[in-house]
Design an enzyme around this catalytic site. Sequence first.
Site, PDB file in Angstrom:
ATOM      1  N   GLY A  46       0.836  -1.195   0.000  1.00 57.60           N
ATOM      2  CA  GLY A  46       0.000   0.000   0.000  1.00 57.60           C
ATOM      3  C   GLY A  46       0.870   1.243   0.000  1.00 57.60           C
ATOM      4  N   GLN A  51       3.282  10.019   0.858  1.00 58.41           N
ATOM      5  CA  GLN A  51       4.559   9.296   0.915  1.00 58.41           C
ATOM      6  C   GLN A  51       5.456   9.586  -0.288  1.00 58.41           C
ATOM      7  OE1 GLN A  51       2.583   5.330   1.998  1.00 58.41           O
ATOM      8  NE2 GLN A  51       4.539   5.239   3.063  1.00 58.41           N
ATOM      9  N   CYS A  96       6.135   0.400   7.459  1.00 55.12           N
ATOM     10  CA  CYS A  96       5.746   1.505   6.590  1.00 55.12           C
ATOM     11  C   CYS A  96       6.957   1.888   5.761  1.00 55.12           C
ATOM     12  CB  CYS A  96       5.280   2.684   7.444  1.00 55.12           C
ATOM     13  SG  CYS A  96       4.769   4.106   6.466  1.00 55.12           S
ATOM     14  N   LEU A  97       6.732   2.103   4.475  1.00 57.36           N
ATOM     15  CA  LEU A  97       7.843   2.465   3.591  1.00 57.36           C
ATOM     16  C   LEU A  97       8.482   3.784   4.010  1.00 57.36           C
ATOM     17  CD1 LEU A  97       6.124   1.402   0.258  1.00 57.36           C
ATOM     18  CD2 LEU A  97       8.098   0.304   1.318  1.00 57.36           C
ATOM     19  N   HIS A 138      -4.359   1.991   7.611  1.00 54.40           N
ATOM     20  CA  HIS A 138      -2.998   2.534   7.653  1.00 54.40           C
ATOM     21  C   HIS A 138      -2.835   3.635   6.592  1.00 54.40           C
ATOM     22  CE1 HIS A 138       1.562   1.789   7.941  1.00 54.40           C
ATOM     23  NE2 HIS A 138       1.440   2.526   6.862  1.00 54.40           N
ATOM     24  N   GLU A 139      -3.353   3.368   5.376  1.00 51.04           N
ATOM     25  CA  GLU A 139      -3.177   4.345   4.288  1.00 51.04           C
ATOM     26  C   GLU A 139      -4.026   5.593   4.521  1.00 51.04           C
ATOM     27  OE1 GLU A 139      -0.669   3.640   2.728  1.00 51.04           O
ATOM     28  OE2 GLU A 139      -0.613   1.476   2.976  1.00 51.04           O
ATOM     29  N   HIS A 142      -2.414   7.926   6.789  1.00 53.47           N
ATOM     30  CA  HIS A 142      -1.391   8.752   6.135  1.00 53.47           C
ATOM     31  C   HIS A 142      -1.992  10.067   5.621  1.00 53.47           C
ATOM     32  CE1 HIS A 142       2.439   6.645   5.980  1.00 53.47           C
ATOM     33  NE2 HIS A 142       1.895   5.521   5.551  1.00 53.47           N
TER      34      HIS A 142
HETATM   35 NI    NI Z   1       2.741   3.583   5.568  1.00 55.60          NI
END
Ligand code: NI
Length: 182
Positions: A46, A51, A96-97, A138-139, A142
Amino acid sequence: MTLVPIRIVPDPVLRAKAAPIAKIDRVAESLLDDMLQTMYDAPGIGLAAPQIGVSLRAIVMDLGIREDRAGAEVWQMINPEIIGRSDEESAYEEGCLSIPGVAAEVIRPATVRVRYLARNGKTEEMEASGLLATCVQHEIDHLNGVLYIDHISKLKRDVLLRKMKKLLAEKADDTPEREHNL
Ligand code: NI
């Protein structure tokens, strides 16, 4: 499609509340394309627009990446909002990236209902459970400047962030398994 560098904490764009997308035009479509390409390259399951440094309300997800089935279950959501949550909760080891190399267990509602604008401009609703529920929450976090580390204790958060900084300084490749990159 362009591969865009992923923003890492403490980049302020990750803490900003993202703005709604007024209409789905070429710009919005190319944002989604860039997000998909960047997510697949990472790889993660995701990705949210902040991000890649774009403070707009768009997320992409593909749970198929876990099993080398990329493209099997692709979600592209504009202005997603959670309109229902189950009382039942579930725990998942989230990474998380934007917080590379570390992960922690987060407890969230097990099932959520989400309303969003699809890429074709239609308003859609979906009910997510399991990993998809974790991922979509989670997304959407963000988009509100919230990170998964905000859902754990300050003590655990400080330990994780120290570990992340150490790994980045060492340029160590200790990325969690791709299914933990949300
Ligand atoms: Ni994330």
